[in-house]
Design an enzyme around this catalytic site. Structure first.
Site, short mmCIF file in Angstrom:
data_model
loop_
_atom_site.label_atom_id
_atom_site.label_comp_id
_atom_site.label_asym_id
_atom_site.label_seq_id
_atom_site.Cartn_x
_atom_site.Cartn_y
_atom_site.Cartn_z
N SER A 64 6.47 -8.99 -33.31
CA SER A 64 7.39 -8.17 -32.52
C SER A 64 8.72 -8.92 -32.47
CB SER A 64 6.83 -7.97 -31.11
OG SER A 64 7.71 -7.19 -30.34
N ALA A 65 9.82 -8.17 -32.45
CA ALA A 65 11.13 -8.83 -32.53
C ALA A 65 11.66 -9.30 -31.19
CB ALA A 65 12.13 -7.87 -33.18
N HIS A 66 11.32 -8.59 -30.10
CA HIS A 66 12.08 -8.78 -28.85
C HIS A 66 11.73 -10.04 -28.08
CE1 HIS A 66 9.18 -7.51 -25.65
NE2 HIS A 66 8.58 -6.94 -26.67
N GLY B 185 4.85 -4.97 -31.25
CA GLY B 185 3.61 -5.73 -31.32
C GLY B 185 2.41 -4.92 -30.88
N THR C 183 10.34 8.10 -39.52
CA THR C 183 11.60 7.69 -40.14
C THR C 183 11.84 6.20 -39.91
OG1 THR C 183 12.49 9.90 -39.85
CG2 THR C 183 14.09 8.12 -40.16
N CYS D 146 3.12 -7.52 -18.10
CA CYS D 146 2.28 -6.33 -18.23
C CYS D 146 1.34 -6.20 -17.05
CB CYS D 146 1.46 -6.41 -19.51
SG CYS D 146 2.48 -6.36 -20.95
C1 LIG Z 1 0.92 -11.73 -27.28
C2 LIG Z 1 1.57 -10.40 -27.25
N1 LIG Z 1 1.08 -9.41 -28.01
C3 LIG Z 1 1.63 -8.18 -28.02
C4 LIG Z 1 2.72 -7.89 -27.24
C5 LIG Z 1 3.27 -6.52 -27.30
O1 LIG Z 1 4.43 -6.46 -28.09
P1 LIG Z 1 5.48 -5.27 -27.87
O2 LIG Z 1 6.10 -5.50 -26.55
O3 LIG Z 1 6.44 -5.40 -28.99
O4 LIG Z 1 4.71 -3.99 -27.91
C6 LIG Z 1 3.25 -8.89 -26.40
C7 LIG Z 1 4.39 -8.66 -25.49
O5 LIG Z 1 4.54 -7.69 -24.80
C8 LIG Z 1 2.65 -10.17 -26.40
O6 LIG Z 1 3.12 -11.15 -25.63
C1 LIG Z 2 10.02 18.80 -37.55
C2 LIG Z 2 9.90 17.33 -37.57
N1 LIG Z 2 8.89 16.74 -36.91
C3 LIG Z 2 8.74 15.41 -36.88
C4 LIG Z 2 9.63 14.58 -37.52
C5 LIG Z 2 9.40 13.10 -37.44
O1 LIG Z 2 10.24 12.49 -36.51
P1 LIG Z 2 10.57 10.94 -36.63
O2 LIG Z 2 11.41 10.76 -37.82
O3 LIG Z 2 11.29 10.59 -35.37
O4 LIG Z 2 9.26 10.22 -36.72
C6 LIG Z 2 10.71 15.14 -38.24
C7 LIG Z 2 11.69 14.33 -38.98
O5 LIG Z 2 11.43 13.39 -39.68
C8 LIG Z 2 10.84 16.55 -38.25
O6 LIG Z 2 11.84 17.13 -38.91
#
Ligand SMILES: Cc1ncc(COP(=O)(O)O)c(C=O)c1O
Ligand SMILES: Cc1ncc(COP(=O)(O)O)c(C=O)c1O
Lengths: 394, 123, 394, 123
Positions: free
Chosen positions: A199-201, A71, A237, A325
């Site tokens: 956000s999923a969690h 999020g 990725t 937070c």
């Molecule tokens: C209203 C709201 N927005 C954003 C976030 C941030 O999401 P995330 O923890 O996935 O970064 C949260 C929770 O932390 C939230 O409660």
């Molecule tokens: C040299 C290099 N830097 C950065 C990345 C990006 O990393 P990530 O896939 O964790 O975003 C990769 C692979 O995708 C990579 O091979």
């Protein structure tokens, strides 16, 4: 020891069914969806069907959804991406005083770059003032960002009306729905939402995965630069297992929302009633009705929140003082301040957020512990004097 | 985040309460900032024979109050005046950086209570 | 059908032991490490020990590590965060023509904001020219960013020498070590590295988690704004299970690196030797010695890479044409272009990257399929004419 | 990413090869751009009696060549000239957006080969 988790707004554990659906994508179907070979295509298939499922729940097209690391990233991207894309049109953004820090800090960051930000007031229940919103929109306004439901006090905003106002006035509308998914009925088209953070969690999905909905036609600059993932809009990725987990968690949350919410509201209203009836000098924060089904937030006069939190913790009860937070910071909650709660009262704010596994028995235990702890802490407080069961400032 | 010693002193604080006929009282802090500490001293022949406190604040503030009152009991007021917030922190086996100010409150409350005692004695 | 995965540079499956270590943190020890209660503290403990473990492997302090959503975010943060923090000192950044897109696109983004970027050349083996580096540093230079080991052709750069030059000249040095962890011996202090990007999923850790090392004393603006996580430097709920997974994966990769690398080099050199001996008009890309232990990259004249990739895929063999990020795009690899490979040859670049589970038998199968497919594709190619076993352009 | 039809035509392309005594030859594309398509036609009484191709390119280019040669065999040259890249795409049950140009190459190669035939006939 009995353990009662009442901090579901901070995070939830991954649902067992959800985890089961995610698991094969760690070590078995582990390909990079960007790869052309069969390992990649199998992974891509899982991502596509997850995207389709989430889009259906929100009422948008699959190609309007972009996966993010949560999020917070979605909020940063929405605010900063719209600003850089539209700043030639105008440098004015309207938000509220009760946003999550991810939105507030992003706006503050943009102020350094020349953005003008209006932070809307809220009333004592934490609801934004639609008249103030209308009066704040100028021809320099490019974006309005209002949280769907607040993470601390649970107040739900009139999102559809805000969407209508923004549409009429030709400004974009972003809403942070991280706490609202499953709890509040959302349809991005019906509600005229242009951008929406997820956000999923918070709903039994994994941490570290989220999404930003960007309506087709809205220009939003990419924020994480690099590879061509997410149709060139978000590099990195693709996180296949967590995306699968998010889709499964959202489906469970949204498709069962009526039943879930009914149960949560029963727990919520019982706890509110028991505290108000049994604990003097306690004040409910947030709106009584337009409120997240799982959120209870009280101030307990003469007591500091962290002490109460740690006492409850010693009894196995997990709550939050303010939001996860901000606990650990010295200032009182910006949300309570905006609602006009005086700082010495705001210090005691304690948030109880229910989840699927909580029961009425949990409430008995919590109320019992609360009473005992508040007695202890108030007896220790130089601000408190018990007079015939009534409390007054010294 | 808190040491065991802090948690012990928070869970079972020593010397909580009021001394009705205190010889010196020191109050520091401010509820809008999150902590108030009120220290009561009983002093005989410049020796602190009893110390009690009331505190509105976080676990660190309560533990600091508990530890500070224990440290000064039985000491002369001159000895008590040499006690620093560092010593309170050490006795508590550490405090998180954000909570250092709680130990400062304890040091200040002792000093103010002794000052109060001395100013009363003069009059 | 036999399946041979030779695309470990694109991504790897999560190691079973690693997955086992992560799993409890999804549904059981699921707390938010920012929470003060016991659920939060248990999670925080896992994060702390993971951070300690990774710091030890890199030779840095735990408080110099910041968790991110992957290598891409780490690269974006490093480049953009240093630029905004130091742009008053100077607006010049030096990087190379063979960086990962996450670095290149971040630099290109900054060019729009007024940054001046020097893209260093490389020789035909993909090694940067240290003289050109020295000559490019001006009093406006704030940062040098050079990839530790290239993801396409596997060439390893003289990182320690670059670190020394940067230190002498008083400019910051960032390196993208995403492909290098476990394969190249890295010690950030010894090598004078100021910032370093990491990702877990290239070494049998989960996708969607990475880290940025920022040496204490270096100012790097935060990039994802919001809550106080990562000591106020990177907002967003801490991704406990994936952090645990990253630490476990890195430990396994670094602590067993000698043994792993020995095995990989044997496979690598065998495949190189077999291709060079058995397939005419094939050209090795990258450096023969300063090369990632698991990387083989060849151009096969008269053939287009995607066709070869898909034919191998029909035989169960997963390879990459160029890098997973660029396959799917029409331009030839920017890395091969920088190395001076003509575009019609670069079209055929095929990357084979080995992993722990590959065997010598895999190589037999791959070489056999390669030969057959190349014969088919070359026979189909208007560019190819077979003359006494020798090939020439038409 | 590719339809089944594309994969079939890539895995077992029809009409691969050279017609030594072709009546028309059309070459399009450019190796630096990634694709070259060379189409050979045998034409009798303005009817295409045989078609073959050589292609350097991706799966979509090979499949487009295979499909296009199948589509024009037996057709008159006027009929063949009406074949558009859209029809090739339809026959292949779709192509990814990034690969549309491969079907264009096929259309162009047919047109060039017929042009070649006509220009030879004139002389
Ligand atoms: C209203 C709201 N927005 C954003 C976030 C941030 O999401 P995330 O923890 O996935 O970064 C949260 C929770 O932390 C939230 O409660
Ligand atoms: C040299 C290099 N830097 C950065 C990345 C990006 O990393 P990530 O896939 O964790 O975003 C990769 C692979 O995708 C990579 O091979």
């Amino acid at each position: 020891m009995r353990r009662v988790y009442l901090d579901h707004a901070a995070t939830t554990g991954v649902d067992r069914d959800v985890l089961e659906k995610m698991t094969p994508y760690f070590s078995d179907t582990f390909g990079n969806p960007n790869s052309l070979h069969s390992f990649g295509r199998e992974a891509e298939k899982a991502v596509t069907s997850s995207r389709d499922a989430i889009a259906k729940l929100l009422g948008c097209k699959p190609n309007e959804l972009y996966f993010t690391s949560g999020g917070t990233e979605a909020d940063n991207w929405a605010i900063k991406g719209i600003y850089t894309a539209y700043k030639n049109k105008g440098n004015h953004i309207i938000t509220t005083k009760i946003e999550h820090k991810a939105v507030l800090a992003s706006c503050q960051r943009l102020q350094k770059d020349g953005a003008e930000i209006t932070y809307l007031d809220v009333d004592k229940y934490g609801t934004v003032d639609l008249e103030q919103l209308k009066n704040s929109i100028t021809d320099k306004t490019i974006l309005v960002s209002v949280i769907t439901a607040n993470n601390e006090v649970g107040t739900i905003q009139p999102i559809a009306e805000i969407g209508r106002i923004c549409k009429e006035r030709g400004v974009l509308f972003h809403t942070d729905a991280v706490q609202a998914i499953g709890a509040v009925d959302i349809d991005v088209k019906r509600d005229n939402i242009d951008l929406l953070s997820l956000s999923a969690h918070k709903v039994y999905g994994p941490k570290g995965i989220g999404a930003l909905y960007i309506r087709n036609g809205v220009k939003c600059d990419r924020y994480i630069s690099g590879g061509s993932q997410e149709r060139g809009m978000r590099a990195g990725t693709t996180n296949v297992p967590l995306i699968v987990g998010m889709a499964a968690a959202f489906e469970k949350a949204v498709l069962n929302s009526e039943e879930n919410n009914k149960k949560l509201i029963r727990l919520r209203d019982e706890l509110i009633q028991r505290i108000e009836a049994g604990i003097p000098n306690s004040y409910l924060n947030g709106h009584r009705i337009n409120r997240l089904p799982n959120n209870v937030n009280f101030c307990f006069e003469f007591v500091e929140g962290e002490s109460l939190l740690l006492m409850l913790d010693m009894q196995g009860i997990a709550v939050s003082s303010g939001s996860a937070c901000t606990s650990g910071s010295l200032e009182p909650s910006h949300v309570l301040s905006a609602m006009g709660v005086p700082p010495e009262i705001a210090q005691s704010a304690t948030r109880f957020t229910f989840g699927r596994e909580n029961t009425m028995e949990d409430i008995d235990y919590v109320v019992e512990c609360l009473k005992k702890n508040l007695m202890t802490l108030r007896a220790m407080s130089p601000l408190f004097k018990q007079e015939k069961g009534d409390a007054k400032h010294v | 985040m808190y040491s065991q010693k802090v948690m012990e002193n928070f869970a079972n604080p020593k010397n909580v309460g009021v001394i009705e006929d205190a010889d010196g009282i020191g109050t520091v802090g401010n509820p809008t900032c999150g902590d108030i500490m009120k220290m009561y001293l009983k002093i005989e022949n410049d020796v602190i024979t009893d110390a009690k406190f009331q505190t509105f604040g976080c676990a660190a503030a309560i533990a600091s109050s508990s530890m500070a009152t224990q440290m000064i009991k039985g000491k002369t007021i001159d000895e008590a005046l040499t006690i620093t917030n560092r010593q309170v922190i050490e006795a508590l086996e550490g405090l998180p950086p954000k909570k250092i100010h709680c130990s400062v409150l304890a040091e200040e409350a002792i000093k103010l209570a002794i000052e109060d005692y001395r100013s009363k004695k003069k009059t």
